[in-house]
Design a protein around this motif. Structure first.
Motif, short mmCIF file in Angstrom:
data_model
loop_
_atom_site.label_atom_id
_atom_site.label_comp_id
_atom_site.label_asym_id
_atom_site.label_seq_id
_atom_site.Cartn_x
_atom_site.Cartn_y
_atom_site.Cartn_z
N LEU A 1 0.82 -1.21 0.00
CA LEU A 1 0.00 0.00 0.00
C LEU A 1 0.86 1.26 0.00
O LEU A 1 0.55 2.23 -0.69
CB LEU A 1 -0.93 0.01 1.22
N LEU B 1 -2.67 5.90 -4.15
CA LEU B 1 -3.88 5.87 -3.32
C LEU B 1 -4.81 6.98 -3.78
O LEU B 1 -4.35 7.96 -4.34
CB LEU B 1 -3.50 6.07 -1.84
N VAL C 1 -6.38 -4.38 6.42
CA VAL C 1 -6.47 -2.93 6.46
C VAL C 1 -7.26 -2.45 7.67
O VAL C 1 -6.99 -1.38 8.20
CB VAL C 1 -7.00 -2.31 5.13
N GLN D 1 -5.69 0.11 10.27
CA GLN D 1 -6.38 1.30 10.73
C GLN D 1 -6.38 1.36 12.26
O GLN D 1 -6.10 2.41 12.85
CB GLN D 1 -7.81 1.34 10.21
N VAL E 1 -2.91 3.38 8.63
CA VAL E 1 -3.59 3.88 7.43
C VAL E 1 -4.83 4.67 7.81
O VAL E 1 -5.38 4.50 8.90
CB VAL E 1 -4.02 2.73 6.46
N LEU F 1 -8.61 5.06 6.53
CA LEU F 1 -9.48 4.14 5.81
C LEU F 1 -10.91 4.66 5.79
O LEU F 1 -11.40 5.19 6.79
CB LEU F 1 -9.41 2.80 6.55
N VAL G 1 -8.59 2.59 1.09
CA VAL G 1 -7.42 3.10 1.79
C VAL G 1 -7.15 4.49 1.22
O VAL G 1 -6.86 4.65 0.04
CB VAL G 1 -6.19 2.19 1.62
#
Length: 103
Positions: free
Chosen positions: A19, A24, A37, A41, A46, A48, A68
């Protein structure tokens, strides 16, 4: 003692590296990568967006893909400390399937 070293042993960081090296925002369909993910988070790696469940007339629930939005500075520092992994390198089959499904 920081929880970060423990988290690195519990959560697979290979997809985070992918990622971090990818453009993104990126869609992540429901499946193993979706679960990752969510963990990223929760760890603060990340940002999200998770759409609400869709209820069908038959009463079924459908979870749309997560998106993401960004890898956080903490996520980038974790990737930097653990080396880098290009999106084209070898990885688990489900990672490749998640990438193909989210493109």
């Amino acid at each position: 003692m920081s929880a970060l070293p423990l988290l690195q042993h519990v959560v697979d960081l290979r997809f985070l590296r992918i990622l971090a090296a990818s453009p993104l925002p990126r869609r992540v369909p429901v499946g193993p990568a979706f679960e990752l993910v969510l963990a990223y988070q929760a760890a603060g790696f990340v940002e999200l967006a998770i759409p609400a469940l869709i209820r069908t007339r038959a009463g079924h629930a459908i979870q749309p893909a997560a998106v993401v939005l960004a890898v956080t500075p903490m996520g980038h520092s974790v990737v930097a400390r653990n080396g880098s992994l290009s999106p084209t390198s070898r990885s688990e089959p489900w990672v490749a399937a998640s990438i193909a499904g989210s493109a």
